[in-house]
Design a protein around this motif. Sequence first.
Motif, mmCIF file in Angstrom:
data_model
loop_
_atom_site.group_PDB
_atom_site.id
_atom_site.type_symbol
_atom_site.label_atom_id
_atom_site.label_comp_id
_atom_site.label_asym_id
_atom_site.label_seq_id
_atom_site.Cartn_x
_atom_site.Cartn_y
_atom_site.Cartn_z
ATOM 1 N N LEU A 58 0.824 -1.206 0.000
ATOM 2 C CA LEU A 58 0.000 0.000 0.000
ATOM 3 C C LEU A 58 0.856 1.252 0.000
ATOM 4 C CD1 LEU A 58 -2.856 -1.098 2.390
ATOM 5 C CD2 LEU A 58 -3.056 -0.516 -0.023
ATOM 6 N N VAL A 59 1.972 1.202 0.746
ATOM 7 C CA VAL A 59 2.882 2.354 0.743
ATOM 8 C C VAL A 59 3.461 2.547 -0.659
ATOM 9 C CG1 VAL A 59 5.034 3.267 1.677
ATOM 10 C CG2 VAL A 59 3.383 2.188 3.192
ATOM 11 N N ILE A 60 3.779 1.428 -1.330
ATOM 12 C CA ILE A 60 4.289 1.539 -2.711
ATOM 13 C C ILE A 60 3.246 2.208 -3.602
ATOM 14 C CG2 ILE A 60 5.075 0.235 -4.733
ATOM 15 C CD1 ILE A 60 6.218 -1.833 -2.858
ATOM 16 N N VAL A 61 1.967 1.815 -3.424
ATOM 17 C CA VAL A 61 0.895 2.434 -4.215
ATOM 18 C C VAL A 61 0.885 3.946 -3.993
ATOM 19 C CG1 VAL A 61 -1.610 2.624 -4.457
ATOM 20 C CG2 VAL A 61 -0.565 0.385 -4.285
ATOM 21 N N LEU A 62 1.020 4.359 -2.722
ATOM 22 C CA LEU A 62 1.018 5.793 -2.407
ATOM 23 C C LEU A 62 2.212 6.493 -3.045
ATOM 24 C CD1 LEU A 62 -0.101 5.868 1.334
ATOM 25 C CD2 LEU A 62 -1.341 6.705 -0.648
ATOM 26 N N LEU A 63 3.391 5.846 -2.953
ATOM 27 C CA LEU A 63 4.593 6.459 -3.527
ATOM 28 C C LEU A 63 4.463 6.600 -5.048
ATOM 29 C CD1 LEU A 63 7.427 4.788 -1.440
ATOM 30 C CD2 LEU A 63 6.642 7.156 -1.360
ATOM 31 N N SER A 93 1.677 3.872 -13.844
ATOM 32 C CA SER A 93 0.351 3.269 -13.681
ATOM 33 C C SER A 93 0.413 1.765 -13.882
ATOM 34 C CB SER A 93 -0.641 3.908 -14.648
ATOM 35 O OG SER A 93 -0.471 3.394 -15.939
ATOM 36 N N ALA A 94 1.309 1.308 -14.776
ATOM 37 C CA ALA A 94 1.461 -0.134 -14.992
ATOM 38 C C ALA A 94 1.988 -0.797 -13.723
ATOM 39 C CB ALA A 94 2.404 -0.397 -16.161
ATOM 40 N N MET A 95 3.011 -0.146 -13.096
ATOM 41 C CA MET A 95 3.562 -0.660 -11.839
ATOM 42 C C MET A 95 2.470 -0.761 -10.785
ATOM 43 S SD MET A 95 6.995 -0.975 -11.310
ATOM 44 C CE MET A 95 7.486 -0.099 -9.818
ATOM 45 N N GLN A 96 1.665 0.312 -10.722
ATOM 46 C CA GLN A 96 0.598 0.340 -9.728
ATOM 47 C C GLN A 96 -0.378 -0.827 -9.965
ATOM 48 O OE1 GLN A 96 -1.874 3.926 -9.488
ATOM 49 N NE2 GLN A 96 -1.147 4.205 -7.405
ATOM 50 N N GLY A 97 -0.660 -1.083 -11.250
ATOM 51 C CA GLY A 97 -1.555 -2.183 -11.573
ATOM 52 C C GLY A 97 -1.020 -3.516 -11.091
ATOM 53 N N VAL A 98 0.282 -3.734 -11.304
ATOM 54 C CA VAL A 98 0.890 -4.999 -10.870
ATOM 55 C C VAL A 98 0.832 -5.118 -9.346
ATOM 56 C CG1 VAL A 98 3.036 -6.295 -10.783
ATOM 57 C CG2 VAL A 98 2.369 -5.152 -12.894
ATOM 58 N N VAL A 99 1.174 -4.007 -8.667
ATOM 59 C CA VAL A 99 1.151 -4.016 -7.197
ATOM 60 C C VAL A 99 -0.259 -4.330 -6.688
ATOM 61 C CG1 VAL A 99 1.465 -2.598 -5.140
ATOM 62 C CG2 VAL A 99 3.092 -2.434 -6.997
ATOM 63 N N VAL A 107 -4.886 -6.713 -16.705
ATOM 64 C CA VAL A 107 -5.563 -5.590 -17.362
ATOM 65 C C VAL A 107 -4.903 -4.272 -16.992
ATOM 66 C CG1 VAL A 107 -7.716 -4.307 -17.521
ATOM 67 C CG2 VAL A 107 -7.753 -6.788 -17.559
ATOM 68 N N LYS A 108 -4.702 -4.059 -15.677
ATOM 69 C CA LYS A 108 -4.172 -2.771 -15.224
ATOM 70 C C LYS A 108 -2.671 -2.643 -15.456
ATOM 71 C CE LYS A 108 -7.554 -2.225 -11.497
ATOM 72 N NZ LYS A 108 -8.047 -0.854 -11.640
ATOM 73 N N GLY A 109 -1.965 -3.777 -15.361
ATOM 74 C CA GLY A 109 -0.518 -3.713 -15.426
ATOM 75 C C GLY A 109 0.045 -3.911 -16.830
ATOM 76 N N LEU A 110 -0.732 -4.589 -17.710
ATOM 77 C CA LEU A 110 -0.149 -4.915 -19.006
ATOM 78 C C LEU A 110 -0.992 -4.389 -20.168
ATOM 79 C CD1 LEU A 110 2.380 -6.576 -19.794
ATOM 80 C CD2 LEU A 110 0.823 -8.437 -20.360
ATOM 81 N N LEU A 111 -2.270 -4.786 -20.175
ATOM 82 C CA LEU A 111 -3.109 -4.531 -21.336
ATOM 83 C C LEU A 111 -3.305 -3.032 -21.593
ATOM 84 C CD1 LEU A 111 -4.278 -6.684 -23.100
ATOM 85 C CD2 LEU A 111 -6.439 -6.490 -21.904
ATOM 86 N N ILE A 112 -3.811 -2.322 -20.575
ATOM 87 C CA ILE A 112 -4.095 -0.898 -20.753
ATOM 88 C C ILE A 112 -2.821 -0.082 -20.966
ATOM 89 C CG2 ILE A 112 -5.131 1.130 -19.662
ATOM 90 C CD1 ILE A 112 -7.161 -0.718 -18.382
ATOM 91 N N PRO A 113 -1.755 -0.303 -20.148
ATOM 92 C CA PRO A 113 -0.529 0.458 -20.419
ATOM 93 C C PRO A 113 0.004 0.255 -21.839
ATOM 94 C CG PRO A 113 -0.408 -0.551 -18.270
ATOM 95 C CD PRO A 113 -1.643 -1.072 -18.906
ATOM 96 N N ARG A 114 -0.093 -0.988 -22.345
ATOM 97 C CA ARG A 114 0.399 -1.228 -23.714
ATOM 98 C C ARG A 114 -0.407 -0.446 -24.737
ATOM 99 N NH1 ARG A 114 2.422 -7.183 -25.154
ATOM 100 N NH2 ARG A 114 2.723 -6.086 -27.114
#
Lengths: 213, 475
Positions: free
Chosen positions: A8-13, A31-37, A63-70
Amino acid sequence: MGFASTLLVIVLLLNFFMLGASRVRAVINGSAMQGVVLGLLAVSVHAHLDLEIVLIALVAGLVKGLLIPRMLMKAMRGGAIRREVEPLVGFMPSLLLCAVTTGGALVFSSTLPLAPQHAGSLLVPTSLATVLAGFLLLITRRKAITQVVGYLVLENGIYVMGLMLLEAMPFLVEVGVLLDLFVAIFVMGIIINHINREFSSLDTSRLTALREE
Amino acid sequence: MLLALILVTPALAGLAFALPSGKDRAWLLPLGGALNLFLALAAIFFDAAPAAEGWLALDPLGKLFLGFGAVLFALLSIYAPAYLHLRAERPNRVMVACLLVFPGITNAVLLSHHLGLMWVALEASTLATAPMIYFNRNARSLEAVWKYLLIGSVGIALALLGSLFLAYAELHENLVASLRLEDLERIAPSLSRPWLRTAFVLTFIGYGTKMGLAPMHTWKPDAYGEAPGLVGALLAGSMTSCAFLAVLRFFHLCVAAGEAAFARELMVGFGLLSMGVAAAFMVKQHDYKRLLAYSSVEHMGILVLGMGLGGNATFGSLLHLLNNGMTKGVLFLSAANIHRAYATKSVEETRGALRLVPWSASLFLLGFIAITGSPPFGPFVSEFTILEVAVREGRYVVTALFLTFLLIIFVGMSSTVLSVVQGKPPAHLERPHRQESFLLLAPIVIFLACSLGLGLYLPPPLEALLREAAGVGVP
């Protein structure tokens, strides 16, 4: 809870990272990183794992980490843009604003009572802070792609809130959330392409024909 | 029966997508409108049973909104083929398909007794309407649709967050976590208060964005200004009413939970703010389609204001929903006819519409008289009902602001409308013959007749339904 709190702290950062980044590619990567987290988070906040939760985590991560960022990267290359030049609010002020809203989210969520199984969890403040960070990104940036990332971050915040309810809510609603998000971004992607063709640019500051005189 | 209401018109949309000829395709619209109206009336009169494990059900409030939406769509679907015929240069495949999908989606919103399903359907309605706003395929409509999608999606996202907060309000008290309305209303008194209040604020802002309440209304002038008049009437009448129903669902939960006072104050505040903002932008408005958009902001404000005042004003508010929808039908369609004759929305270049397009201009003028609350039209009756409650309850500040805003809006709107219809048309424009065909005028006349009829005589069955939906007896 230790691992979940770290995530969660990573998400905030990452919120701060996206608001401070000037290169569009960096914002999308954030945003891709956030999706993976968030995908990892779905697994880590639940003590007993079942297939349903693993599946949701997997779909969210993909979806959040790969598909949409691509998709966004592709749109960015098509529009030949690299940097968010002259955002409506500068990078330093928007970082400060993000700090203020994150603080506000922490204070406000302390007034909301938590169920015993969530005691001491950072889920609610992270959710609110991420929603607000997405909102900031959305209103302070000019590029259509950065605005879409803002919407994505806002949805990420809502997803964090949804994690608290994953056991209690039917699978259908959760999948509906992801599906809906994907469709919304997909439609926005189509419009981005149209903006690109019509204005030969992805700068929404050109979208100023409609206003009060 | 309820499932058919959701599935039939989208099935026609599929057919429309497959049909090769644009002309044939357009005639699917009246067919869809008639089928939808028939199914809706059948469901209302025969009290259709709940479907899909109680996720879909028809309560008095649902009946009212369902019947209203079906009548509105049926009338607009008569106008549509003639309009699309005039715009034969534009491919209409996507437009017709989206128009046909729309009633299915809005019916899903109105029938769903599950807040998650209702949310999904409202989001779907945003997506289905976006291509319609972009029908003209120019830079301006592109800008409008971008704002519409972005602001609408953010609103819908906040509403989702609010729905999740509501679910947590159940979870926190160890109640069964269900978003079905029947369950929620039963357990409402024991919901966690801080979570419930936050949930209401979030959903009110979220669905309020879809309604177009100030200050979240900024998509409205652009979208209504650039979309074809037909789509404007559909958005201003039907889609905003769906969002209003969503607000009402959450409001009723607050009432059931004993948090009515908190919710009411919020609604009165936003109602007055919307009226005030609309008044400010309607004075010296140079674009008559944007003028109608601000008028829509005003009337959405009146709707939530009436709900906030409570008592008999609730009845007034629901009646106003019907009056506003019908009158907006008159205004948007007649404005569209005028717009086509002049090819500009600017008031400076639109003069003497009474001479150039006499029928449409007269209807536009009558629609203006109706929407500003002049007797004997319907909006007068409903606004008066709301005002009466405000006076009787001693809300003098509310009364004063309400009347002031109505006055400013009347003056502001009249200067724009009168300068459009009066005077001499520009010399280079000839009186068009095909622009005022029967099918382009008949629906407007029916809309106006409805607006007038609701003001003169409220049929007892309709009044009974309104009272039942409002939860108030005969005063």
